[in-house]
Write a protein that holds these residues in place. Sequence first.
Motif, PDB file in Angstrom:
ATOM      1  N   THR A  93      36.126  13.639  33.432  1.00 21.29           N
ATOM      2  CA  THR A  93      35.011  12.728  33.202  1.00 21.29           C
ATOM      3  C   THR A  93      34.336  13.074  31.879  1.00 21.29           C
ATOM      4  O   THR A  93      34.298  14.233  31.463  1.00 21.29           O
ATOM      5  N   VAL A  94      33.826  12.057  31.212  1.00 23.33           N
ATOM      6  CA  VAL A  94      33.136  12.247  29.938  1.00 23.33           C
ATOM      7  C   VAL A  94      31.642  12.280  30.233  1.00 23.33           C
ATOM      8  O   VAL A  94      31.078  11.304  30.720  1.00 23.33           O
ATOM      9  N   THR A  95      31.019  13.404  29.936  1.00 13.87           N
ATOM     10  CA  THR A  95      29.590  13.545  30.210  1.00 13.87           C
ATOM     11  C   THR A  95      28.761  13.696  28.935  1.00 13.87           C
ATOM     12  O   THR A  95      27.574  13.396  28.932  1.00 13.87           O
ATOM     13  N   ASP A  96      29.369  14.158  27.855  1.00  9.59           N
ATOM     14  CA  ASP A  96      28.661  14.323  26.594  1.00  9.59           C
ATOM     15  C   ASP A  96      28.312  12.954  26.020  1.00  9.59           C
ATOM     16  O   ASP A  96      29.180  12.086  25.876  1.00  9.59           O
ATOM     17  N   GLN A  97      27.042  12.742  25.685  1.00  8.86           N
ATOM     18  CA  GLN A  97      26.572  11.432  25.216  1.00  8.86           C
ATOM     19  C   GLN A  97      27.219  11.001  23.898  1.00  8.86           C
ATOM     20  O   GLN A  97      27.519   9.818  23.714  1.00  8.86           O
ATOM     21  N   GLN A  98      27.460  11.937  22.987  1.00  8.74           N
ATOM     22  CA  GLN A  98      28.121  11.586  21.732  1.00  8.74           C
ATOM     23  C   GLN A  98      29.568  11.167  21.982  1.00  8.74           C
ATOM     24  O   GLN A  98      30.051  10.215  21.377  1.00  8.74           O
ATOM     25  N   GLU A  99      30.261  11.881  22.869  1.00  7.11           N
ATOM     26  CA  GLU A  99      31.630  11.494  23.223  1.00  7.11           C
ATOM     27  C   GLU A  99      31.656  10.124  23.887  1.00  7.11           C
ATOM     28  O   GLU A  99      32.514   9.295  23.577  1.00  7.11           O
ATOM     29  N   GLN A 104      33.175   4.551  23.776  1.00  8.43           N
ATOM     30  CA  GLN A 104      32.755   3.176  24.058  1.00  8.43           C
ATOM     31  C   GLN A 104      33.090   2.257  22.895  1.00  8.43           C
ATOM     32  O   GLN A 104      33.519   1.128  23.099  1.00  8.43           O
ATOM     33  N   VAL A 105      32.916   2.727  21.669  1.00 13.52           N
ATOM     34  CA  VAL A 105      33.238   1.918  20.492  1.00 13.52           C
ATOM     35  C   VAL A 105      34.724   1.576  20.496  1.00 13.52           C
ATOM     36  O   VAL A 105      35.120   0.442  20.269  1.00 13.52           O
ATOM     37  N   ASN A 114      29.562   1.437  31.926  1.00 14.07           N
ATOM     38  CA  ASN A 114      30.773   2.036  32.463  1.00 14.07           C
ATOM     39  C   ASN A 114      30.784   3.529  32.206  1.00 14.07           C
ATOM     40  O   ASN A 114      30.370   3.987  31.156  1.00 14.07           O
ATOM     41  N   GLN A 115      31.262   4.244  33.184  1.00 16.97           N
ATOM     42  CA  GLN A 115      31.500   5.656  32.991  1.00 16.97           C
ATOM     43  C   GLN A 115      32.947   5.802  32.551  1.00 16.97           C
ATOM     44  O   GLN A 115      33.783   4.961  32.865  1.00 16.97           O
ATOM     45  N   LEU A 116      33.229   6.862  31.817  1.00 14.20           N
ATOM     46  CA  LEU A 116      34.551   6.991  31.237  1.00 14.20           C
ATOM     47  C   LEU A 116      35.291   8.220  31.725  1.00 14.20           C
ATOM     48  O   LEU A 116      34.684   9.257  31.997  1.00 14.20           O
TER      49      LEU A 116
END
Length: 134
Positions: A93-99, A104-105, A114-116
Amino acid sequence: MPAHRASETRELSVEDSLDLLHTVRFGRIAFSRHALPTIRPVRHTVVDGCIVIAADPAMIRTLHRQVVAYEVDTIDHHTSLGRCVIITGIADTVTDQQELAHYQVHLQSETVDNQLIVIDPDIITGIEYIGNGA
């Protein structure tokens, strides 16, 4: 009823397999949920060699650090010809906001909530179904 034509197969290289991943936007993720096999269709992109998928909250809880399979294909339903790629790797799971913002881009998601999940490919296999000339 039309006669079914048998097709030959050939193995795809890792490069050809990754090319297919870059051109197809939807695939299926296979994972274990409550000790049962589960398959879900999802939208994906490839960033830095990893598969990034949008996931719902239930998938996020289930997939954290789990070995998964991810499949994409371009099989024609009328001719049964096309290509199929299966990736096996660990989902995280991706939790880091910058990641999250970076992915998302690339995902070009219609919704930002959406969670990634990122799948780091360990095994990449591909096959092409080709006509046999019959």
